[in-house]
Design a protein around this motif. Structure first.
Motif, PDB file in Angstrom:
ATOM      1  N   VAL A 353     -18.238   5.640 -15.457  1.00  0.00           N
ATOM      2  CA  VAL A 353     -18.452   6.987 -14.923  1.00  0.00           C
ATOM      3  C   VAL A 353     -19.181   6.911 -13.589  1.00  0.00           C
ATOM      4  O   VAL A 353     -18.869   7.653 -12.651  1.00  0.00           O
ATOM      5  CB  VAL A 353     -19.234   7.847 -15.932  1.00  0.00           C
ATOM      6  CG1 VAL A 353     -19.730   9.139 -15.296  1.00  0.00           C
ATOM      7  CG2 VAL A 353     -18.369   8.177 -17.137  1.00  0.00           C
ATOM      8  N   SER A 354     -20.150   5.984 -13.485  1.00  0.00           N
ATOM      9  CA  SER A 354     -20.931   5.882 -12.256  1.00  0.00           C
ATOM     10  C   SER A 354     -20.115   5.371 -11.075  1.00  0.00           C
ATOM     11  O   SER A 354     -20.466   5.642  -9.921  1.00  0.00           O
ATOM     12  CB  SER A 354     -22.141   4.965 -12.481  1.00  0.00           C
ATOM     13  OG  SER A 354     -21.735   3.616 -12.616  1.00  0.00           O
ATOM     14  N   ILE A 355     -19.028   4.617 -11.322  1.00  0.00           N
ATOM     15  CA  ILE A 355     -18.226   4.095 -10.209  1.00  0.00           C
ATOM     16  C   ILE A 355     -16.938   4.877 -10.002  1.00  0.00           C
ATOM     17  O   ILE A 355     -16.247   4.649  -9.004  1.00  0.00           O
ATOM     18  CB  ILE A 355     -17.890   2.609 -10.417  1.00  0.00           C
ATOM     19  CG1 ILE A 355     -16.906   2.426 -11.571  1.00  0.00           C
ATOM     20  CG2 ILE A 355     -19.137   1.786 -10.633  1.00  0.00           C
ATOM     21  CD1 ILE A 355     -16.387   1.009 -11.704  1.00  0.00           C
ATOM     22  N   ALA A 356     -16.597   5.793 -10.901  1.00  0.00           N
ATOM     23  CA  ALA A 356     -15.326   6.502 -10.792  1.00  0.00           C
ATOM     24  C   ALA A 356     -15.272   7.352  -9.529  1.00  0.00           C
ATOM     25  O   ALA A 356     -14.281   7.322  -8.777  1.00  0.00           O
ATOM     26  CB  ALA A 356     -15.114   7.366 -12.035  1.00  0.00           C
ATOM     27  N   VAL A 357     -16.311   8.134  -9.275  1.00  0.00           N
ATOM     28  CA  VAL A 357     -16.318   9.005  -8.096  1.00  0.00           C
ATOM     29  C   VAL A 357     -16.314   8.197  -6.797  1.00  0.00           C
ATOM     30  O   VAL A 357     -15.530   8.504  -5.890  1.00  0.00           O
ATOM     31  CB  VAL A 357     -17.515   9.973  -8.154  1.00  0.00           C
ATOM     32  CG1 VAL A 357     -17.614  10.789  -6.870  1.00  0.00           C
ATOM     33  CG2 VAL A 357     -17.377  10.908  -9.351  1.00  0.00           C
TER      34      VAL A 357
END
Length: 379
Positions: A353-357
């Motif tokens: 989730v932290s690297i998706a954006v």
């Protein structure tokens, strides 16, 4: 003859292999994290992500027999199942930690004192005794089971909807967005005006300002954290979103101004002079000519600034706080590593989730990255 124009260099294959190796070094860990975020904790602990599509044989944690005894044909019997996954198949089992694979499925083990235990292939067990089992300490069963591939979205559901498991990942995600978006837009707006002035407007001290900006590029931000926090407290900003926006703006402005100024200097002078001849003001030239032509440089800095603010931990801890309603994603992940270091499924889902954006932002703007970085390097 080796340097004839149009002939490919002999090192072309080496360049291609090097580029492919760099792509794989970046892609494989990201792919592995994505796959792991959909696997269960047992499967992550038992095998690598590259084996996620094949059945896995792993030794499961010991399970102590429990259940209500029933009398059947003059004997006392306890029946039950070791696990709920009907697709798992036991390949071996045992009752001793030193011999966890002593028996095959279906075999009957003599536990002594008239106790007999049988475990079938799907995890069903039957404990039989000639006397009542109420005062008997139930044995533990060690199993080695073959489990099929299993993927689930429960990991993401837990981190966003179960505060005890995800430690407010949803709130941390919103906090990070609230920090990163303004902290990217504000320095771009300020730096664009400053870069235009330094590139195309003549005023006393311009060269000194450019030199000062270049010098600020090498100043470690750690040296300015405490003085800047004291300044924020003195002017009434303190800890909060306004304070962290201003901090990120100050730390990002030197690179932004330097990058944009180099790009704007390389724009055709004739376009700006013709616009001035036609009566355009500096503001009109800036908004209608310079900004549209400078989009590659703006996009390249936006990538850097957004990735920096999104992945930042130190500045967020100093200028925002450490409360659960203030932590950003990086801070929450640090807490998860400390408090839930064994829950790999939670960690992998939270990390992805932290690297998706940032991945979305990078791929959306990456075509402008090289063009912006090369700004001003050639004429």
């Amino acid at each position: 003859m080796d340097n004839i124009a149009g002939k490919k260099s002999a090192l072309t294959w080496a360049v291609h292999l090097s580029a492919a190796a760099l792509v794989l070094l970046w892609l494989l860990p990201t792919l592995g994290l994505f796959i792991s975020s959909f696997r269960s904790g047992d499967q992550i602990a038992g095998s690598g992500w590259w084996m996620s599509l094949s059945a896995q044989e792993q030794q499961l944690p010991p399970i102590r027999i429990s259940g209500e005894e029933v009398e059947r044909d003059g004997k006392f019997v306890i029946e039950g199942r070791l696990f709920d996954n009907e697709n798992s198949a036991i390949s071996a089992w045992g009752t001793n930690v030193n011999r966890p694979t002593e028996f095959l499925p279906g075999a009957v083990a003599d536990l002594g004192d008239g106790l007999y235990l049988q475990v079938n292939e799907v995890g069903g067990y039957t404990l039989t005794s000639a006397t009542s089992l109420k005062d008997v300490r139930m044995p533990r069963i060690f199993t080695t089971a073959t489990t099929p591939p299993e993927f689930t979205t429960d990991n993401y559901f837990n981190i966003f909807n179960n505060p005890s498991a995800g430690q407010s990942i949803g709130q941390a995600f919103l906090n990070t967005m609230t920090v990163a978006i303004p902290a990217t837009i504000i320095p771009i707006l300020i730096a664009a005006f400053a870069a235009y002035a330094l590139a195309w407007m003549d005023f006393p001290g311009r060269a000194l300002l450019i030199a000062a900006i270049v010098g600020l590029l090498v100043v470690p931000l750690q040296l300015a954290l405490i003085p800047l926090l004291n300044f924020h407290n003195n002017i009434g900003i303190g800890k909060g979103y306004m304070g962290i926006w201003m901090a990120h703006t100050g730390f990002g402005l030197p690179l932004a101004i330097y990058l944009l100024r180099n790009y704007m200097v390389g724009l055709p002078r004739d376009i700006i002079e013709n616009a001035k001849v036609d009566g355009a003001t500096d503001f009109q030239i800036f908004t209608k000519i310079i900004l549209p032509l400078s989009f590659p440089a703006l996009a390249s800095f936006a990538i850097f600034q957004f990735l920096w603010t999104w992945n930042d931990l130190l500045v967020a801890l100093v200028f925002l706080g450490t409360g659960n309603d203030q932590l950003v994603l990086t801070g929450t992940l640090v807490n998860l590593m400390g408090s839930r270091g064994g829950d790999w499924e939670i960690l992998s889902a939270s990390a992805f989730v932290s690297i998706a954006v940032p991945l979305v932002v990078f791929f959306a703007l990456q075509r402008y990255l090289v063009r912006g970085l090369l700004a001003g390097s050639v004429k």
